[in-house]
Design an enzyme around this catalytic site. Structure first.
Site, PDB file in Angstrom:
ATOM      1  N   HIS A 151       0.851  -1.188   0.000  1.00 61.53           N
ATOM      2  CA  HIS A 151       0.000   0.000   0.000  1.00 61.53           C
ATOM      3  C   HIS A 151       0.884   1.233   0.000  1.00 61.53           C
ATOM      4  O   HIS A 151       1.925   1.240   0.651  1.00 61.53           O
ATOM      5  CB  HIS A 151      -0.929   0.003   1.231  1.00 61.53           C
ATOM      6  CG  HIS A 151      -2.087   0.909   1.053  1.00 61.53           C
ATOM      7  ND1 HIS A 151      -2.013   2.258   1.320  1.00 61.53           N
ATOM      8  CD2 HIS A 151      -3.336   0.676   0.580  1.00 61.53           C
ATOM      9  CE1 HIS A 151      -3.169   2.814   1.037  1.00 61.53           C
ATOM     10  NE2 HIS A 151      -3.986   1.884   0.585  1.00 61.53           N
ATOM     11  N   ASP A 165      -8.030  -5.225  -0.016  1.00 60.15           N
ATOM     12  CA  ASP A 165      -8.546  -6.060  -1.100  1.00 60.15           C
ATOM     13  C   ASP A 165      -8.207  -7.530  -0.943  1.00 60.15           C
ATOM     14  O   ASP A 165      -8.707  -8.372  -1.677  1.00 60.15           O
ATOM     15  CB  ASP A 165      -8.000  -5.566  -2.443  1.00 60.15           C
ATOM     16  CG  ASP A 165      -8.632  -4.253  -2.832  1.00 60.15           C
ATOM     17  OD1 ASP A 165      -9.821  -4.081  -2.528  1.00 60.15           O
ATOM     18  OD2 ASP A 165      -7.946  -3.411  -3.410  1.00 60.15           O
TER      19      ASP A 165
END
Ligand code: ACO
Length: 420
Positions: A298, A355
């Protein structure tokens, strides 16, 4: 006010410094070009603050995510999606009376104009539902061209779930199911997707609760790619529907919201390839291969993604309560375990993101992979709307980054007969 000093070609320049409520420091370079002729360069905007915002706070080092000051884990545990939408859009959790009014408005506006239903017929079979969602959201502006921004926000939030469900129904060739007023926002999504006209559909509370959690965890994430897109488009004065349609397209990419579809496809590939997780971890580390572990890493979180932690638990609960054993969950857990012990991932601070587990939950609910990003978009809507509203209230300057030009210097035009 504190200031920072910049020395350029021996000359000192003073720049204002702003400090946020959580002590984040930003050096204001707005006047830098006027003063020095220089711009700042920050590819991918990894270190550029584009605005002041009161909506969401993230501390990526500590794994903190708060909406309007409330920790996301508390919201996911105690609130419903519509309460969180109200919080993001209007700044406060609603009172009971405000919530009832908000829900009533969302119910009242949840049907599509009948003419819009014909649009679905024009899309080819197999059309990606993100393309349909984006096109239909932009099309709403043709039905509501008058500018009533408050009502547009409600309309969009109310109708997007109907569009999403109709896009799904179109893809499976089933008749559209109209929303039912007595159901919650999330209950209605399930009813419109999985109900059929020939029998009564009962919303499973396990699925409904999981849907609330998923949408809440997706509801905002400050200046990410799609939200920045919404703000960028909105800064030109474009209407809400156009701005959010652009945000939906930005979310679609596999490096952003499209990762949830990519994760499930990756897990399926590992499964059908014999389940050798180490082989895929090695591939992800191999710089000669373009393969990456989808759902890992991320831009902001460098410790853990708090949303992934909650979803891992939700995933276990949903599968257990539905009595499903999904081998993809075993593979996902093994992958997480191996990657988290591996020097490559430790060094680069790569952890599962939101996700990584969401797709397994959606799959257990019976939602097909190409709808995963649509579900993410439904969750992100209140955040996009809140940012668009915040931007509008500030009367923004049009967003217009600069560049360092690296192309040809000036050259004379060469007529076609003289070109080689
Ligand atoms: N698998 C393997 N290696 C990775 C991964 C991964 N998933 N993610 C990053 N890396 C490596 C990069 O190769 C790079 O290595 P290097 O320093 O040796 O060159 C290093 O880690 C840093 O990666 P960047 O791409 O520079 O990090 P950036 O902040 O630009 O990208 C992103 C973040 C896009 C999320 C990236 O980690 C990625 O591609 N992840 C997979 C896609 C994904 O899950 N996206 C969803 C993000 S969450 C969301 O948007 C909702």
């Amino acid at each position: 006010m504190a200031t920072a000093k910049l020395i350029l070609e021996g000359k000192e320049h003073e720049l204002p410094v702003y400090v946020g409520t959580e002590n984040e420091v930003g050096i204001d370079i707005t006047e830098l070009r006027n003063k020095t002729g220089a711009i700042t360069l920050d590819s991918g905007y990894a270190n550029t603050g584009a605005c002041f915002s009161n909506i969401t706070y993230i501390d990526g080092e500590k794994g903190i995510l708060r909406y309007r000051g409330y920790p996301v884990d508390q919201l996911a545990e105690h609130a419903k999606f519509t309460e969180v939408a109200h919080l993001l859009m209007y700044g406060e959790l609603p009172s009971l009376q405000q919530l009832l009014k908000f829900r009533e408005e969302l119910t009242y506006h949840s049907m599509l104009h009948e003419d819009m239903n014909k649009f679905f017929e024009g899309f080819p079979r197999g059309a990606h539902p993100m393309a349909i969602l984006s096109a239909m959201v932009a099309s709403l502006s043709t039905y509501y061209p008058e500018s009533d921004e408050r009502r547009d926000m409600i309309r969009l939030l109310a109708k997007a779930k109907t569009i999403a469900a109709f896009a799904y129904k179109k893809s499976v060739g089933q008749p559209f199911m109209y929303p039912r007023n007595e159901l919650s926002y999330c209950g209605n999504i399930l009813h419109m997707m999985f109900g059929v006209p020939c029998e009564a559909y009962h919303v499973d509370p396990v699925l409904e609760d999981a849907m609330h959690v998923l949408l809440i965890l997706h509801a905002d994430h400050e200046q990410n790619c799609s939200t920045s897109t919404v703000r960028m488009v909105g800064s030109s004065g474009a209407n809400l529907y156009a701005s959010i349609s652009a945000g939906i397209c930005a979310l679609w990419g596999p490096l952003h919201g499209g990762a949830n579809q990519a994760v499930i496809e990756m897990l399926q590939q590992i499964h059908s390839d014999g389940g050798d997780v180490s082989k895929y971890v090695a591939m992800a580390k191999d710089k000669t291969s373009s393969f990456r572990l989808s759902g890992f890493g991320h831009r902001v979180y460098k410790n853990f993604d708090p949303r992934a932690k909650i979803l891992r638990k939700t995933c276990d609960n949903v599968l257990a309560r539905l009595g499903i054993h999904d081998p993809l969950l075993d593979i996902a857990k093994k992958l997480e375990e191996i990657a988290l012990r591996d020097e490559y991932f430790i060094e680069r601070k790569l952890y599962p993101n939101v996700d990584f587990y969401s797709g397994i939950i959606y799959k257990a609910m019976g939602i097909p992979a190409d709808m995963f990003t649509v579900m993410f978009a439904l969750g992100r809507l209140p955040g996009w709307i809140a940012h668009w509203k915040e931007l509008r209230e500030e009367k923004p300057r049009i967003n217009r980054p600069r560049q360092i030009y690296r192309g040809e210097n000036v050259r004379e035009f060469v007529p076609i007969e003289k070109r080689g």
